[in-house]
Design an enzyme around this catalytic site. Structure first.
Site, mmCIF file in Angstrom:
data_model
loop_
_atom_site.group_PDB
_atom_site.id
_atom_site.type_symbol
_atom_site.label_atom_id
_atom_site.label_comp_id
_atom_site.label_asym_id
_atom_site.label_seq_id
_atom_site.Cartn_x
_atom_site.Cartn_y
_atom_site.Cartn_z
ATOM 1 N N THR A 27 164.768 79.455 2.989
ATOM 2 C CA THR A 27 164.419 78.372 3.918
ATOM 3 C C THR A 27 165.189 77.134 3.468
ATOM 4 O O THR A 27 165.755 77.100 2.378
ATOM 5 C CB THR A 27 162.903 78.075 3.900
ATOM 6 O OG1 THR A 27 162.556 77.434 2.673
ATOM 7 C CG2 THR A 27 162.096 79.375 4.055
ATOM 8 N N VAL A 86 163.027 78.133 -6.397
ATOM 9 C CA VAL A 86 163.222 76.730 -6.038
ATOM 10 C C VAL A 86 164.673 76.521 -5.624
ATOM 11 O O VAL A 86 165.592 76.989 -6.310
ATOM 12 C CB VAL A 86 162.895 75.825 -7.236
ATOM 13 C CG1 VAL A 86 163.075 74.353 -6.863
ATOM 14 C CG2 VAL A 86 161.499 76.096 -7.720
ATOM 15 N N LYS A 87 164.881 75.823 -4.530
ATOM 16 C CA LYS A 87 166.231 75.578 -4.041
ATOM 17 C C LYS A 87 166.624 74.114 -4.310
ATOM 18 O O LYS A 87 165.856 73.205 -3.966
ATOM 19 C CB LYS A 87 166.274 75.845 -2.536
ATOM 20 C CG LYS A 87 167.447 76.650 -2.064
ATOM 21 C CD LYS A 87 167.280 76.876 -0.574
ATOM 22 C CE LYS A 87 168.515 77.418 0.052
ATOM 23 N NZ LYS A 87 168.456 77.377 1.507
ATOM 24 N N LEU A 88 167.771 73.952 -4.937
ATOM 25 C CA LEU A 88 168.250 72.606 -5.250
ATOM 26 C C LEU A 88 169.710 72.486 -4.839
ATOM 27 O O LEU A 88 170.463 73.459 -4.953
ATOM 28 C CB LEU A 88 168.137 72.339 -6.759
ATOM 29 C CG LEU A 88 166.740 72.311 -7.373
ATOM 30 C CD1 LEU A 88 166.827 72.201 -8.896
ATOM 31 C CD2 LEU A 88 165.914 71.174 -6.795
#
Ligand code: E4P
Length: 227
Positions: A27, A86-88
């Site tokens: 997402t 976790v997306k960074l």
């Protein structure tokens, strides 16, 4: 190559899960906004996706702009469910936060990658996944598959053991627009392609398949009629 679906829409995820070929979900803030989701409901929505996709990695993106905010978001998001990644974004703060979170055993998907050096730095910092974008290059008349080839080759050249909790880095081909992007990603050896449902449907369907099914139907009618 594994398929992830690129959406925050629960109905789309359920549809793709029913096909039996889904290995994860990605997402991003735009995809969550597209569901009409509110800020207060974001984390609960990510939990719903994680529960729907138990055991499969689900990327939830932080919108923090500084290291401490990214680290705090990363700790909070990864604590929501064991399969939340976790997306960074790849930037100085994103690298520093990735390094901190990876040292705590948090899986990080470093996104908005558009070059091999960005991917290499992300992997070195401890990213579990790197997400090179293909379609956005095509949107500006450049060849996103060429850039993807650089990333896949560079990441595959090194042993990333010890850099993150799983000791490996997987390349998620992102910003996928067409079946050709999927084919090229697989031919290049990308580990994963994350694909919107509309593009997945274009991967499933082919005009000659439709024609073949129609002709089989027509001939089967004769078999039934001859009964
Ligand atoms: C990965 O999850 C990316 O955020 C996503 O593939 C971006 O796709 P877009 O370039 O169509 O916005």
């Amino acid at each position: 190559m594994k398929f992830f679906i690129d959406t925050a829409d629960l109905g789309e995820i359920r549809e793709a899960l029913s096909w039996g070929c889904l290995d994860g979900v990605t997402t991003n803030p735009s995809l969550y906004a597209r569901t009409g989701g509110r800020l207060d409901d974001f984390e609960a929505h990510m939990v719903k996706i994680a529960q729907l996709c138990e055991g499969l990695p689900v990327s939830a993106e932080s919108q923090a702009k500084d290291v401490e905010g990214m680290v705090a978001d990363g700790r909070r998001l990864s604590a929501l469910a064991p399969n939340i990644v976790v997306k960074l974004p790849v930037c100085e703060a994103g690298l520093a936060a990735t390094h901190r979170l990876a040292s705590e055993g948090v899986r990080v998907n470093v996104t908005l990658v558009f070059s091999a050096p960005q991917a290499l730095l992300a992997a070195s910092a401890g990213a579990r996944y790197v997400s090179p974008f293909v379609g956005r290059f095509d949107d500006v008349g450049e060849d996103g598959v060429d850039r993807l080839a650089d990333v896949v080759a560079c990441i595959g050249n090194y042993d990333w053991g010890g850099r993150n909790v799983d000791g490996r880095v997987e390349v998620i081909t992102a910003s996928v627009r067409t079946p050709s992007h999927v084919t090229q990603a697989a031919l290049l050896g990308a580990d994963i392609a994350t694909v919107p449902l509309a593009a997945l449907r274009r991967c499933v369907r082919h005009p000659l398949t439709d024609q073949g099914m129609a002709s089989f139907d027509a001939d089967w009618v004769k078999v039934v009629a001859a009964q």
